[in-house]
Structures are given as structure tokens and as C-alpha cells.
Design a protein around this motif. Sequence first.
Motif: not given
Lengths: 350, 618
Positions: A30-36, A64-70, A82-83, A106-109
Motif C-alpha cells: 500500500t506504499l506509493c507506486q515507485g517507493c524504494g 513505525i513509519g512507511c518502512s515499518s509497514k512493509s 510491528n512494534g 528487522g525493517i526500520s527507517g
Amino acid sequence: MMNTDAVVHSLVHTNTVECVRNDYKGLPSTLCQGCGHNSIASQIITACYELNISPEKIVKFSGIGCSSKSPTYFLSRSFGFNGLHGRMPSLALGALFADHTLHGLGISGDGDTASIGMGQFKHLVRRNIPMVYIVENNGVYGLTKGQFAPTAEKGLRLKRQGVNAFQPVDICMEALASNATFVARSFAGDPKQVKELLKAALSHNGIAVLDIISPCVTFHNHENSMHSYMGGKALEAPLHEVTYVPSREEIVIDCFEEGETRDVILHDGSMVRLKKLEKDYDPTDRHRAFQMLDESEKKKLLITGLLYIEPYRPSLFDLYVLPETPLNRLTEERLRPPKESIGRLNQMML
Amino acid sequence: MELANPVQIKDTSPPKNGAVINDFCITFSTINGSGSATANTTLLRAIFKMGVPVSGKNILPSNIQGLPTWYTLRVSKDGYLGRLEKDDIVVSMNPITFSKEQEYIVPGGVLLYSDEIKLHIRREDIHVYPMPVNNILNTVGIPAKLRDYTANMVYVGILAELLGIKMKNVVQALEFHFKGKESAIKPNLDVINLAAKWAQDNLKKSDPYFIRSMDANVNCIISDGNTAAGLGAIYGGVQFVGWYPITPATSLAETMHEYVPILRKDQKEEGKETCVMIQAEDEIAAIGMAIGAGWGGLRAMTATSGPGLSLMAEYLGLAYYTETPVVVWDVQRVGPSTGLPTRTAQGDITFANFIGHGDTQYILLFPGSVKECFEFGWRAFDLAERMQTPVIVLSDLDLGMNQWISEPFEYPDQPMDRGKVLWEDDLEKILEKTGEKWGRYLDIDGDGIPYRTLPGNQNPRSAYFSRGTGHDEYGAYREDPEVWERTLSRLKLKFETAKKFTPKPILREMARAKIGILSVGSTDFSIQEARDQLAEQGIATNHMRIRAIPFDDEIRKFIEAHDIVFVVEINRDGQLKQLLTIQFPEQATKLKMVARIDGLPLSANWIEEQISAKEASK
């Protein structure tokens, strides 16, 4: 990117743990099209598939953040948590003790790690827990619609806040300073390198920090910034060409002349082969890594590759004498002291 | 024995009212960090070994060395262990507080002091004994570096002689303290022996106080609540402890560091560890680690105090909503802010109850004795895993850090309750039973408690994604209004179910009592003494000690059954009373606040005065 043949192959071809590539997929992004971040998710799927890790053997964590949704966009068959913002490291550390045979991912931003979570990040690194820690670094707060991140370049102009007056935090530098045993930087626009580094990171027995520049196409895609696709492509300066070689594979690679490659044997017997590009770079020299980061900052270059590795430092798990059986499968008779011990204990309290 | 300067003992008249046996209070005034704790606990343990009920309380400054510190020993033939607001005997080693302390001594009481203190003694109605501390140390030949640490042993020897504490029991106490280490025992014992000898030869006892052997402590142990809690957790099968040092909770975790290697050797894989302990970088990380471990299926806990609990707020809210078991011990101290870090309170009751934003709820446990600290040490894990939620255990500094006589620790009387956990085969069975319907948050049994799977489960259908964001019964992200409401309603139902598992309140009744008293935790000791005092005045009371939140229905019945109910607690605003008022609004006018916060445990006298005054003013 995989070519069409490879895609078709992975749809039907099972790996050694009886999974096809689709078994590693997640829900639609659900992130933006083209998001890294989407590109990184895709490389995580491929790396795990190619490494023959069963999805049930991986646990995902995020803040938490866009990265953390992925993490929902890959590995649906893996457990995940997702903490809280900036507090994923502690969560991951506790959870990974439950079953030491699992791979932590772990995925963070950049905000989650280098702003609110700097303390937990550095302490996680210091403890050298075996897990992969990816920072999807776009230099901006995306989920709150475009504020300065701690990694934003000095002089960056944003719509509402104006110009950033501060020096950016260099996540690789912070990881190195905290004695990380695996530090790499990559660029979401260089998927092959991302994948090879991911495989090496997943094979490393210790903390593996991957700072991946991952452009935010909506709030921070200025072409003169290294956090954008155009800027990243223009400024990327790979230290070497990274190839991961699994332990079972016989190492047959084109003959290189002496001094052309460096091989680093990892804890599990696999290997990272680094092919020299312009200059020779020794990724086991911590001092050189600091120097390289410093130089790249001054030259405004996006240095990518395996910056530092120390494959044999004992991990956090090695410091404890854990049973073979995962702790979360121990039953009462192994956890509760025997009944006869209570009398002795009471005697000690007299 | 010859001393360089024999002291002149003031000859006071013999006891007027006869002997006072086994019923008085001694206060020791020393300088923090001078090793007085060893001397004081040696006396405590020696008296305990004589079979006489005794309790000891530290009144410390928040300081490692240099500031005044007090310790009170209460000897009580009737077994009252609460704080007494009087000084029968004062032992003064500290010139700074010397003048002030004289004021507190009861008429006919005793002042023992180091003769190094050359200050004026104003009181003429007390018995005064100067102690030649330096002369005794010189005679023993204590090396300079040990002088400060053994100086306090002088009063141990003199008091033993003066009060009739048996030297064999003093030796036992020293052996316990130094774990039988002869090189440590000897210099201390030399000082004690010489001091006792000096007292025998030079002191003419004029005071009325004596300790005489009893057999009141048969089968009893001595422990502090933190040690008991840590040991209880070990017997509860704790597998992960993430903690951060904070007074007065530090000793809880440190006890575990000490005993885990002894008590928790793996029965199957030799030499392996079944409990992981990590000192975290702060309390946020401590709770984060514990919640991660709890989510992973480990019996996980942390121990902290008010400021730490404040930092844990966000994570506890997450654990509530993601339904993650974890145990938090909050050893309460005086707040707000840094407050009085070395003083006791029951000031976190409302905070712990409401912690977190949005609608949250927690299981709160209130241990009221050392024995119960042990019991709740293991029981808290059963509750947390059964209910899949945080359990906060509210102890306090008085219970946690002071030494108490206690009945022995009891081995858990129930097998571990690991709650609704599905491993590979269990999942297959439940899928078969429900017609392929299993979701992490699906209430299959109608009790509000779903079934959970744990990382490492190799069944491809076992995984789920935990999140603090809105989720449905299958763990999927959802923002639908009805889904959110449904989840919160189920969580509420879960806490109704919790009442079946939480410890019941303890009721103590007197004939024809119309007055009720409600309390939690460590105030119990003083309350029982106050009730006896009230009974002597003809005021009969019933007492209910609440041991858990959510409140049991018995509590409502108790309030209904009485004309007036005093809620006794150690805080300013009557926090327990506030929660009772919310829970039982129709009964609220019956509740009367008996609350105080001055950093000290409530005394029986104060409770008795409050209740009798309120009774008289009716």
C-alpha cells in the motif's frame, strides 16, 4: 531485476525447502507506486527463496513509519511484530531468544532508527544479536507527509519547514562506532547488490546492518539529493561488486587476476566474494571503513557495498549457554525447580 | 580488660515500672555507607534466632555514603511487625542527628551513643550509656581500613549484653551474613565479644528493657519481599528478564542473577541455561525485550519502580492490545518525579490501573507479605499466559527491601498454566474442530481469550502479524468501525473471565463488626495491629485485603454488608478508594479515605487514631 525466464522458473521451481518464490510473498503493497521500499521487499523475497530458508524460520520486526509497514508486503508465512516507533530493537531481541534457530529480520527507517530509536539501535548493535537490521533510508518522514529526517542532507529544502541546517546522521558510521560486525550500504536502485548483501547478511552470525538508500518518490525525490533515484544513480560509487556464494556451491567463478577479488568466509561456511572495482577495499579494516565513510561524505558520494565485516565475533546467543531445544518449547519439568529444592531454599532463608 | 580512658557511667535509677520484655523498639542512627546494615541485620537475625518476633526497617537517604541513615528494630512478643512511632532505645553513632534524636526517646527510654560525640545531652528522664567505640577498636587492633566497618559492631556487643541477646545467636547471625567465611566473621566477632565484655564489666544496667527467648518463630524464615519475588519467579519458570536498575526494585533482579544459576540448571541438557537475564539500556528497552520474549512464548518479566513504569506506558498499551503476556513488578516508591527514591508508598495504583492511552485494562496483583511475594512471583506468569495480557504486580519499598519474618515459601500447588498455545499439531486439531477457522484473535471458546501460536511453529498456517494498529480476528489490518468495537468488547469480556483466575480477597472478621476496612499490600501488618487496638476500645472491625484488580465481586458484597468502609493506603489522594468508587458507584458514599504519604510505612497508631476519630465524629 530478474529476467522473464527467471520469473517463470521461480513460479514453478521449488527450492530445497520445498517452496516456490510465491511462498515468500506478502500482501500487495500500500506504499506509493515507485517507493524504494517495494523494491527492497522484492529483493527480500528473492534472497530468502534463493537461500532456501523456510519462511517459518524467519521472524520479521519493524518499528513505525512507511518502512515499518512493509513487512506485511513480504513473507506472509513468517511471524511478524510491528512494534513501537524506535523501539523495535528491544522487541526483536526479546523475541529472538524464544527460538534461537530463527532468522531475525528487522525493517526500520531513518527516523525510526536514527532519531527516536537511536539509543535502542546502538545498543542492539553493541550486543551483536544475530539478525538482519535494514534501514530503509529515504531522508524524510513519509507517513507524516514530509518532515526532515535525521539523515536528511544539510541544505535540503522542504515545503513547510524550509532549509535543513543540520549535518545528517550517518547510520553506517553509528553502527561502526557501536562495534557492529556487519555494516553495508546499498541503494534500492541497485537491486542486484541489495540482494547479494541481503544474502550475506542473513548468513552472518551477528548483527548485520544494511543502510539502504530507498527513495521517497512523493516527498523527497529531488534530483540533486542522493536519496532520490536520479541522485542516487548519479552519485552511487560501489566499493566492489558483491557476489554471495552459498556454502554448498562449488566456487567456480571466472578467473580473476591476483588482487582482483577478496573472499570473506562467513560463519556458516558461505562466502562473500568482492570483486575489485577502481580501488582495492579491505572490508575487515574498521579504521578504513570510518575513513571511507568520511571521505564519501566530503566528496558527496553514495558509497555502496560491504563496508565492514567481522565474521567470527561471538554473537549474543554465544554468550549464553542456551539449550539446543528452543526456549519457547521447554516444558514445565525443565523450567520449574524440583519440589525437593524448596526445603533447601527455605533453609537458606533462616 | 584495661581501656585507656575508662568511661564514667551515669548511674540512673532502676526500672520504675518493672521490666519491659520483648516489646519495644530500637532505632539505630548511623552514617550511610558505614557498614551499619551488617550490624543491624546481625541483631535482627540474632533476635529472630531467639524465637522472638522482630522486624527491621531501613530509613535511608538516597545516597551511598555520608548522609544520616536510620534503622529500626521492632521486637514484639505479640508478633506485630508494622512500624511503631516511638523510640524506646536509640543507638546514636552520628553527631549530626544526635540532638534531634534525643527528643524522640520515650521517657524512661535509653540512649546509647558513641563517646566520640561530645554534645550536650538535654534529657534527664532517660537512661544514658556512652560507648567507648574507639577504645574498643584500638584494643582489638582493627586495621585502619576496616575500622569504619567494624565500629558498629561495638553496639551489637553492648546491646547483646544489655538486653540479654544470646551470644550464640549473634554468632549464628554473623555466620549467616558472611556465609561462614571465617576471615570476615572473626574481626567482627572480636569487636562484639570485647564490647560485650566491656559492658559486662563497666555498665550498670538501669533501664527496663530485656529480650527473652520465645518459640514464636518455629518454621519461620527471614526474607525481604524482593528476594521472595525473584525466587517465586524462578519457581514460576521465568525464562526472560529484561531490567534496568532502579531503587527499590534493583534487588529483585539481582536476586535472580544470583539464584538462576543455582536453581535453574536444565534437567535435560546438562549445563544449559533456561532463563536469560539482560540488563537493558533503559526501562523502555527492558519492557520491550520482555514483551518481545512474551510474544515469543517465553515467561518474561521486568522489575521497576514508578519512574520506570512511566517509561513503560506505551509498550504496555501495545501489549494490552496485541494480547501479549508479560509480568511487571513495580516496587513502589514515593513520587511524582524522582520523589523520595528510598521511601515507601502505594502511589502507583491509579497509574498502573490506567496506564496507556485509549481504553486499556490490566491485571494488577497486590502482594501483602513476603510469602505472597513468592507466591505471586510464580502465579503472575500463569495469569499473564492464561489471559494473554500484562500483569502488573504492585509491591512497595517497605515490603520489598526490608527484612520480614515470614512463613516459609511454599512450592507452587498447581502445575504451570501456559494458556491457549497452539503448536503444529494443536493447530491442525483446532482447524479440524472449527472447520478450518482459526485466527489469532478469534474467540473460539466464548471467554474472550483467543488461541495463540508462537514463532518457530513450522505449520505454514501458524504465522500471524502482530500489530498495534487495528486488526480483525485473523490479525489483518482493519479500520472498520465495527471491527474496532468488536475487538475492544472482546477484550473487556476477557477481563471478566480474568476474575475466575485472580487471587481472591482475604477476609478477617470480628463478631458484630459494622465497620469495614479495605486495603492492599503491605499495610496489612499495621492494619491488623490497629484493629486489635480498636477492639480494645470496643470498636469491632472486619477487614478485607484486596489482592487483585479486576475487583472481585466479593468486594462489592463486603462494602454492602458494612455501614462504613475505611480504605487505608499510603498515598495522598486515596487511589484505591478512587478505583473502588469508579467500580462500585452505588456504594461509594460508604467509602472513607484513610490515606497518608510521608515516606514512611503507616503505623498502627495512626490508623487506629484515624478510624476512632472518624467513628467518634459520626
